[in-house]
Design a protein around this motif. Structure first.
Motif, short mmCIF file in Angstrom:
data_model
loop_
_atom_site.label_atom_id
_atom_site.label_comp_id
_atom_site.label_asym_id
_atom_site.label_seq_id
_atom_site.Cartn_x
_atom_site.Cartn_y
_atom_site.Cartn_z
N ASP A 31 12.90 6.87 -0.48
CA ASP A 31 12.88 5.86 0.58
C ASP A 31 13.54 4.59 0.03
N ILE B 113 9.93 10.71 -0.43
CA ILE B 113 9.39 11.07 0.88
C ILE B 113 9.30 12.58 0.99
N GLY C 162 6.29 13.59 5.57
CA GLY C 162 6.65 12.17 5.64
C GLY C 162 5.83 11.31 4.70
N LEU D 135 4.59 9.37 1.39
CA LEU D 135 5.23 8.72 0.25
C LEU D 135 4.51 9.10 -1.03
#
Length: 740
Positions: free
Chosen positions: A688, A695, A700, A702
């Motif tokens: 990201d 990611i 999605g 982190l």
């Protein structure tokens, strides 16, 4: 004969009548004058002589707290009015030399003409009153100055203002210590007041008897003011960087640091942020950005701003918030330690013989214990890991397996051996009791045994953790941490030497050596979570920590790093804790490791500890900018690890979060340890650009691109689980051990 006796009786009676009549006349005509003279003699000739409170010195003799003689200006209205010709000359002298408005004196003379004691001005220095005293002794002007005298006392001064404010503490207006060393050593620092008596002898001449005051002793602390200054500089730098970054508040709820001599228990530095000025302890601006507490001292969930601070003026709530500011985070607040507890878990298992340390366990990203699915920080799993690799990578699953092998009874025994749940008895006021914040053998179930293995579910203080950790790396000797090395008399003679005190043996020397090897991997290993803590030119060991606060899933963490230097021969230990950094994603120990790196970069050369590692060009430039002498030859070329560490210290603060573990913001896809074909899938994830984290393309989520640790709220501890005895598991603690 009877007539003669009667006449004698009458004569004696008449004499008494005459004497009584004379006394009545004298009292009527001159009684007030004589009364004033007697009272004035009492005021001047019978007074208390103040003692001087002892100094507080650092280990090199630098004065951290001193007592300065000051003078209160006293008005004796009766004496001044007794000679009306002296009123105006005295008022003029007071106004010109002492800066006191003459109208104040005139008003006092008119409203209280009988008063013998009224303070016109407090705590003036000798330089400020010297002009007036010169007029008093002047042959011409001195005869017309009456009714003003000076009362001596001592005022506590702190030459370095905010330096070591939490550790030193301060004094009240009546010279009593409050908080820190000032309170703990109050009896040592305090002296005994003297007394001066005035009386009339048989010839009606004024005599004086003086009992001299006994000044207090001074204390020499183990604090090194230079090291303390370095620590506080970088704690403030961290706050400056992250203040109002994500929320309108300080860079963290609290940021603390302790540096301790591994082999003596001496505290070289102890600091936390925010600080306060010891010479102005009630500056309300120091409160802005702190977590707000209510009238009972409980946290409200809000933060102090200029607006809500104004609404608290003059209330009990404001006093409670000042108390929160003055508390020493390093000894008084409790929290869940997180992964810095993992070396203790391994040490208990090896030292008790429950494991050898050579075992291999498989991490699939979680472990089912009872009815709970307890996740690892690396939710993708690390695959087969040895115990040492489990420490290096900070694997929760490995630690749970270790604790299962150790068993709850042995684990609890070692908790007590490491002093968790007990006070360290450091010589500072306010150390918290934590007996109710750890489990006992009756309350520790299988799930609690699992979560305790990686530092969740029980509370500690910073001083407990670093004191126990020092014993793990110094051969097993548990030293009582202490702040004072010597007590000296007012004349400078040594009254008492306070020697290092070994309280117990926690682990064997062989276990200690294994723990050092494991902790060295945390910094030097390819997959170590603490690489960004390594200062330029040195190799250190240690352990990172992240602990999720309650309620679980709130995305708020306490992150930390506890380490030592040098790696091969530990001399000093350092522990930095950042309580809820003011960033979007808090679950990142690099907020602590980078502080450690900057502090050690300056402290180690100052301590005369020589460099052992090659320097990169960036590291060399960094040291030159700091004007730090390079104490070992360096090669022109550096390894990839050196470059990564140097870059990692800078990091990526974009969006208020850190970058990748190596600070470059680029993932480095590679396989696991040699002989381990487990694929580190997270290292293939895209980065990201805003946060520097990887990611997960499917979820999605982190994650840290080096370790696979989630930074967006994946729980390591079962949801809803609390600390021992139902405690909150993280946060501040009152002195009785009950969390806010």
């Amino acid at each position: 004969m009877q007539k003669k006796l009667a006449v004698l009786f009458v004569l004696v009676l008449l004499a008494f009548v005459g004497l009584s009549a004379r006394l009545v006349v004298i009292n009527k005509e001159n009684g007030e004058k004589y009364k004033k003279q007697v009272l004035s003699q009492q005021e001047y000739d019978s007074k208390t002589i103040p003692f001087r409170r002892g100094d507080i010195l650092d280990s090199k003799g630098t004065k951290l707290a001193v007592s300065e003689k000051v003078y209160n200006v006293i008005l004796d209205a009766k004496i001044m009015l007794d000679d009306e010709k002296a009123v105006e000359p005295t008022i003029a002298a007071v106004q010109s030399e002492l800066g006191i408005d003459g109208s104040v004196i005139r008003e006092r003379l008119a409203s209280h003409p009988e008063s013998s004691y009224y303070v016109l001005k407090k705590q003036m220095t000798y330089e400020e009153i010297s002009g007036f005293k010169a007029l008093e002794v002047d042959k011409e002007q001195g005869t017309n100055i009456k009714g003003i005298w000076f009362e001596e006392e001592y005022k506590r001064k702190y030459p370095n203002n905010t330096l070591a404010s939490d550790a030193i503490g301060f004094t009240t207006s009546d010279n009593q210590g409050l908080y820190g060393l000032e309170q703990y050593y109050n009896d040592v620092l305090s002296g005994t007041p003297g007394r001066e008596y005035g009386y009339l002898n048989g010839d009606a001449a004024l005599e004086r008897t003086t009992i001299a005051a006994v000044d207090g002793n001074s204390i020499v602390t183990t604090i090194d003011a230079n090291i303390q200054s370095i620590v506080e500089k970088y704690l403030k730098e961290f706050d400056d960087q992250y203040k109002n970054n994500h929320l309108e508040r300080n860079g963290s709820n609290n940021t603390g640091c302790i540096i301790m001599d591994v082999n003596t228990g001496e505290i070289l530095a102890m600091a936390s942020y925010p600080v306060f000025d010891l010479n102005n302890t009630k500056n309300s601006e120091d409160l802005i950005g702190m977590p707000m507490v209510d009238e009972l001292g409980n946290k409200t969930g809000e933060y102090i701003t200029a607006e809500n601070l104004a609404a608290m003026e003059g209330t009990e709530q404001l006093d409670q918030n000042f108390n929160a500011l003055w508390r020493n985070f390093c000894i008084n607040d409790t929290y869940e330690p997180g992964s810095v507890a993992k070396p203790f878990t391994v040490a208990a298992g090896i030292d008790s013989g429950s494991i050898t340390g050579n075992e291999t366990y498989t991490c699939n990203g979680f472990l089912e214990v009872g009815d709970y699915k307890i996740k690892c920080h690396n939710i993708y799993g690390d695959g087969p890991l040895t115990v040492a690799q489990g420490v290096e990578r900070s694997c929760n699953v490995v630690m749970m397996y270790v604790n299962m092998a150790t068993g709850k009874d042995t684990y609890i025994d070692y908790q007590h051996i490491f002093n968790f749940g007990l006070k360290t008895n450091i010589d500072l006021a306010g150390e918290s009791r934590t007996a109710s914040l750890v489990y006992d053998k009756n309350s520790l179930g299988p799930t609690e045994l699992a979560t305790n293995s990686f530092g969740q579910g029980f509370n500690v203080t910073m001083i407990q953790m670093i004191a126990g950790f020092c014993s793990l790396i110094n051969g097993g000797n548990y030293y009582e941490p202490h702040m004072v090395s010597k007590i000296v008399s007012p004349s400078g003679a040594t009254v008492q030497n306070i020697e290092p005190r070994i309280l117990k043996q926690t682990v064997s020397e062989s276990t200690s050596e294994i723990i050092k090897e494991d902790c060295n991997l945390v910094v030097s290993g390819e997959n170590g979570t603490g690489k960004t803590a390594r200062p330029a030119g040195y190799m250190i060991g240690g352990k990172t920590g992240t602990a999720e606060t309650l309620p679980r899933g709130n995305n708020e963490y306490v992150v930390s790093f506890m380490g030592y230097a040098p790696a091969n021969d530990p001399q000093i230990a350092i522990y930095v804790v950042v309580d809820r950094p003011n960033v979007t994603y808090q679950d990142d120990a690099k907020y602590a490791t980078r502080i450690v790196r900057k502090i050690l970069t300056e402290v180690l050369p100052y301590k005369g500890i020589f460099m052992t590692e090659e320097l990169s060009d960036d590291e060399r430039a960094e040291l030159e900018a700091l004007q730090i002498e390079i104490t070992t030859p360096v090669a022109p070329e550096t390894t990839d690890e050196d470059s990564q560490t140097a870059d990692g210290a800078q990091g990526d603060a974009s969006g208020g979060t850190s970058g990748a573990e190596d600070g470059t913001g680029k993932a480095q896809a590679q396989n696991g340890e040699e002989g381990n074909d487990y694929t580190e899938v997270w290292k293939t994830f895209p980065i990201d650009p805003q946060t520097g984290y990887a990611i997960d393309p499917e979820t999605g989520e982190l994650v840290d691109p080096e370790t696979g640790h989630s930074v967006t709220g994946e729980n390591s501890t079962p949801a809803g689980r609390t600390g021992a005895n139902g405690t909150s598991g993280s946060g501040s603690s009152q002195d009785d051990g009950n969390p806010f």
